[in-house]
Design an enzyme around this catalytic site. Structure first.
Site, short mmCIF file in Angstrom:
data_model
loop_
_atom_site.label_atom_id
_atom_site.label_comp_id
_atom_site.label_asym_id
_atom_site.label_seq_id
_atom_site.Cartn_x
_atom_site.Cartn_y
_atom_site.Cartn_z
N ASP A 1 88.14 83.19 83.44
CA ASP A 1 89.28 82.38 83.03
C ASP A 1 89.70 81.45 84.17
OD1 ASP A 1 91.39 81.77 81.06
OD2 ASP A 1 92.74 82.59 82.59
N ARG B 1 91.96 84.69 90.61
CA ARG B 1 91.79 83.33 91.11
C ARG B 1 90.31 83.09 91.36
NH1 ARG B 1 95.96 82.65 89.26
NH2 ARG B 1 97.87 81.73 90.11
N VAL C 1 90.31 87.17 86.03
CA VAL C 1 91.58 86.61 85.55
C VAL C 1 92.55 86.46 86.73
CG1 VAL C 1 91.42 87.37 83.15
CG2 VAL C 1 92.34 88.94 84.88
N HIS D 1 91.69 78.76 82.16
CA HIS D 1 92.85 79.30 82.89
C HIS D 1 94.06 79.44 81.95
CE1 HIS D 1 94.76 79.57 87.16
NE2 HIS D 1 95.29 80.44 86.32
N GLU E 1 89.06 73.68 89.49
CA GLU E 1 89.61 73.52 88.15
C GLU E 1 90.17 72.10 87.98
OE1 GLU E 1 92.45 76.61 87.33
OE2 GLU E 1 90.98 78.21 87.63
#
Length: 318
Positions: free
Chosen positions: A258, A234, A232, A282, A263
């Site tokens: 996450d 990076r 959670v 995320h 991304e």
């Protein structure tokens, strides 16, 4: 210092919010404050020259150069990688961030990931989708060890939540110190010790030159074969190729991600198809209380800003 300020909320706001959401939450806490909101980039460019306080998600070089009266920037995120810290420092502009506003929802999401793996809920969902009534094995979190890489505000909240379930929390902190709800605190150079002891390894540190690729093949090799990696923090803190190898070879029990190195996660990423992986977009920090918590930080800092107590401003970065 006069208490009359030109406060501007820029147009880009995280978590699908709007500048008016931010302005309303601040106005509820500070009487008689006047706040302008920018509707788009051009509007922001037009208004920022009059502002001495800016509330923003990011501030590019063009906006910063146009901010002739700017004295303080309140970021709406914990990360400040999109800000030119050197230029802010040169121009004596204070930057504070929103560190801490994500702690509760992220800790709850981490708990959800761990319960999913420990109670084998993803298998239950698969069997539900197949209309298959057949029992399967499940474990207990009580007595397990969670290793938290990054014992900042988020990491400490994860420790508090897991302690309530009877788990043992250990972890790393840049400057080791005794912490509530944490059994053992190590320095960053002992990351391998933490991951080797943990049943669940939770990445909650920021991305820096020191943490990029921190969880590499060696770290994954140090994990227990049934341990689960939860990220959670990076995406680039984890070597994604090494993680894929470890997941495919069964070197670790699974992963809950996450955040990813790229991304949005590309549709052709092999991670999508692995049965021992949970992927979320995320959003672990999402909460209906986001703006209230940001406004609390702003209101606290607003009082200190007006009292010329800039060094005491909460979450000060510059």
């Amino acid at each position: 210092m006069t208490n009359e300020h030109n406060v501007l909320v820029l147009h880009q706001v995280p978590h699908q919010g709007s500048p008016s959401d931010v302005a309303s939450a601040i106005s509820d806490r500070i009487e008689s404050i006047e706040i302008e909101t920018a509707s788009d980039y051009n509007d922001a460019l037009d208004r920022i020259s009059r502002a001495d306080i800016v509330v923003s998600r990011r501030l590019d070089s063009t906006l910063l150069e146009s901010a002739e009266k700017l004295r303080w920037v309140q970021a709406l995120s914990a990360g400040v990688g999109s800000y030119d810290l050197d230029q802010l420092q040169r121009e004596d502009i204070v930057l504070t961030n929103a560190s801490g506003v994500h702690s509760v929802p992220i800790a709850e999401q981490v708990l959800g990931y761990m319960l999913t793996f420990e109670r084998n809920l993803h298998e239950g969902i698969r069997r539900q989708n197949a209309r298959e009534w057949r029992h399967y094995r499940a474990g207990e979190l009580r007595g397990k060890t969670v290793g938290i890489i990054g014992l900042g505000e988020i990491g400490q909240e994860i420790a508090r939540v897991t302690d309530a379930l009877g788990m043992t929390a250990i972890g790393t902190k840049r400057t080791p110190e005794e912490l509530s709800h944490v059994r053992e605190v190590y320095g960053p150079d002992e990351t391998l010790t933490v991951v080797g002891k943990a049943d669940y390894v939770v990445i909650a540190c920021p991305l820096t030159a020191e943490t990029e690729g921190l969880i590499d093949g060696r770290a994954l090799d140090s994990m227990k074969p049934d341990a689960v990696l939860v990220n959670v923090g990076r995406g680039k803190v984890v070597d994604e190729d090494a993680l894929l190898y470890a997941l495919r070879k069964g070197q670790i029990g699974g992963a809950a991600l996450d955040v990813q190195a790229e991304e949005p996660l590309p549709t052709d990423s092999p991670l999508w198809n692995l049965s021992n992986v949970i992927i979320t977009p995320h959003m672990a920090g999402a909460t209906p209380h986001y703006w209230d918590r940001c406004a609390e930080i702003f209101a606290e800092n607003y009082d200190r800003f007006n009292a010329d107590k800039w060094e005491e401003m909460r979450n000060r970065i510059v």
